[in-house]
Design an enzyme around this catalytic site. Structure first.
Site, PDB file in Angstrom:
ATOM      1  CB  VAL B  77       7.525  12.101   2.010  1.00  0.00           C
ATOM      2  CG1 VAL B  77       7.035  13.501   2.337  1.00  0.00           C
ATOM      3  CG2 VAL B  77       8.485  12.122   0.831  1.00  0.00           C
ATOM      4  CD  GLU B 168     -10.109  -7.707  -9.119  1.00  0.00           C
ATOM      5  OE1 GLU B 168     -10.288  -6.940 -10.051  1.00  0.00           O
ATOM      6  OE2 GLU B 168      -9.287  -7.482  -8.203  1.00  0.00           O
TER       7      GLU B 168
END
Lengths: 406, 406
Positions: B77, B168
């Site tokens: 889009v 992480e």
């Protein structure tokens, strides 16, 4: 302490290394361009999104970690200095007492290397995921497009080459469009996909018996695959394939038409055959250099049959082990023996490809990272639907049809 | 029949679609640039080779196949025509009665976009596999190299950004070098890898409580991770990172330092915050356009707390469902309600990252392709080693610590 250098971590190289692992009086260095061993017989399943790359690719150093006398190096070998017994790689040079070359083959486009961009082959994980991307993207483009003519073009898949890989790919796209994707789209019917398998020769599966080939062709047609034999491709571009005067517009074009041995072979100065494989003696060594062996797809072995041994996983595996055993024998003062291929038959799994993919995933999981239980079987999927194999519980379900290659 | 167009197949878009699926008087078109939904909280596990892409990426059209009133289109889009109520994509234009924008965020390099090449971020599967390749390649290069200085450089990993993703990643590289790879190399000791986590601000995990942040920093240091706070990066190139006068030579540099909302938001003409998120009303619609909603990371929701709701999966999921329910209510003639975020707490899994990866793989397999059971939990792995969680049997092993974001 003898130093054995192995170039290539495929079925041949890996199995040679395993036999030499943790043995006395020998140390081993295995060099590969990549960090993983690839279970190539199932690579088309990765291309068809039925398996993940990690299910058929295992880090070589992980497989060999328990052998303390083996070092694994990720590097590209560019030359062999036979006189000084040295392997020259991009970043290092290794002296050897014994050298095992097992570099395999890659696709050839018969002088039209510009076709590769439009029609990728299927030898690496990257190629498999690229093929996956192209096939799935073609379905997406067809779903977006409102025009029937463009939809027809997007949903036309051309596979060039009617050997086992081409047959497997065509069958898998057929299964995917007839089963896996049927409910997923709104503007197109995936079953209307046109899958066209093109073979330059008079029949598909030339290395199988004629009966098998006819059966495979019939099964493919049931899956909506059009099989065109005696149709040499004369041109490929981003939009389609040219077969003489005929033009086929296609959403994706896949190449499975020919292989050529790794170029390193030519640098050895040894005799090579038409596709660059190195002609080997009965003990798989090369002429004048008993310390250099060649194994797997890269070797041209013509001592037992009228035609060279085919490029199959079981051949590579047996050759790798055989070379290693001969080296150990020689170090122990015994004589070398000649290689004999034990043909256990090729597996023709009579099953819908979709079910087979489930089976394949299970089988690999059952057999674990070493894959040794399965690596002795070459899986040729004829994508037939007359199956005796439905639930996915592992190896026990298979019957081996006695289709030995010619 | 009202037409709802959803842009984005992340947690927000997908959950909005599910609520609208197979409901009367409404049809839905979901548009995404990619064909898959991504379970982003575990993307770092793909980067660390603990999970395969297919374990956290599911085809959007497969998830939504059972809803016959939903069409999925893979397209990008590029604009929204608010007056004529049209969404303009590359290959098609869609009229809408209701529009849900859920395009997420991407990494920002704060005006130094040239750094991206040397320090990839972690938002897509492609980026995750690229990070995996760079980290593993660095270990391979160190194994090949004989020089201690070069080995040290190859085995230095710099992670820029001390938020959950950076923490992480650093923890996972620490675990990988301390456990997974220990037996695989001969010339290097993977445990000697230097892992440096760089944060510009005064502490890591700024959206967590101070206590949690201190605990995470301690745990990281036990894994050999050096944590450097108040250290803004001033330069990145192919060889390393510059922090003011200090130079860090590195084998791989990873970027986890900042995000920016998708650019489509600016085209709406609505108010945006400093990182481009669209400021939404209490019902998640935008000013003067009650038919346009924004959800997930792309939305700036400031009605319930002093700071905007954070970019977490549970927020996106709840917002997506909420918008869909409001639309259904309005179609049925009822009034809209304001959004309230139900904070179920963030999960801080106190476990060695290696074990957690096993757990994660199992949990995903247990919960299946829809992932609904897990998508309501944001998994923040603090890489602590004081674990109460060892065997891998599924969700039951978890305790949720009450660390709500500030």
């Amino acid at each position: 302490m003898k130093h054995v250098v192995i170039v290539g971590g495929g079925f041949a190289g890996l199995n040679a290394a395993k036999v030499l692992g943790n043995r006395k009086n020998v140390r081993v260095t295995l060099v590969d361009r990549l960090n993983h061993h690839l279970f190539q017989p199932l690579l088309y399943q990765v291309a068809m999104a039925a398996l993940s790359p990690a299910e058929i690719a295992v880090p070589i150093r992980h497989i060999l970690a328990k052998y303390r006398n083996i070092t694994v190096l990720q590097d590209e070998v560019i030359d062999v200095d036979r006189e000084r017994r040295r392997v020259v790689a991009t970043e290092c040079t290794l002296h050897y007492d014994y050298l095992i070359l097992a570099c395999g083959v890659k696709h050839t486009y018969f002088g039209h290397e510009e076709w590769e961009e439009y029609a990728p082959g299927l030898k690496t994980i990257e190629q498999a995921t690229e093929i996956r991307r192209r096939v799935l993207t073609a379905f997406e483009a067809a779903e977006r497009s409102g025009e029937p003519a463009r939809q027809r073009r997007h949903l036309t898949f051309v596979i060039v080459g009617g050997g086992p890989t081409g047959v497997e790919l065509a069958g898998a796209i057929g299964e995917m469009s007839h089963h896996t994707l049927t409910r997923d789209f709104r503007n197109i019917n995936p079953r209307l996909a046109r899958i066209i398998l093109i073979e330059a020769g008079p029949r598909i599966l030339p290395s199988f018996s004629e009966k098998m080939a006819v059966k495979a062709a019939t099964d493919l047609e049931k899956l909506g695959v059009q099989v065109r034999t005696s149709s040499p491709v004369t041109g490929i571009d981003s939009e389609g394939v040219q077969i003489g005067p005929e033009r086929l517009e296609a959403g994706a074009i896949l190449w499975a038409a020919g292989v050529q041995a790794a170029p390193l072979g030519k640098k050895l100065g040894a005799e090579t055959d038409a596709i660059g494989r190195i002609v080997v003696a009965a003990d798989l060594s090369i002429k004048n250099h008993p310390e250099i062996f060649v194994a797997g797809d890269q070797a041209c072995f013509i001592h037992s049959r009228p035609s060279p041994l085919p490029g199959l996983a079981p051949v590579a595996l047996q050759q790798g082990r055989f070379i290693a055993r001969n080296i150990l024998a020689e170090i122990a003062g015994r004589n070398r023996r000649p290689f004999h291929y034990l043909d256990k038959g090729q597996l023709a799994a009579s099953a819908a490809a979709r079910r087979s993919s489930n089976w394949a995933a299970c089988a690999l999981r059952v057999s674990g990272p070493g894959l040794s239980g399965w690596s002795s079987i070459s899986i040729i999927l004829s994508a037939s639907k007359t199956n005796s194999l439905s639930p996915c519980t592992g190896p026990g379900h298979f019957s081996v049809s006695g289709a030995a290659p010619d």
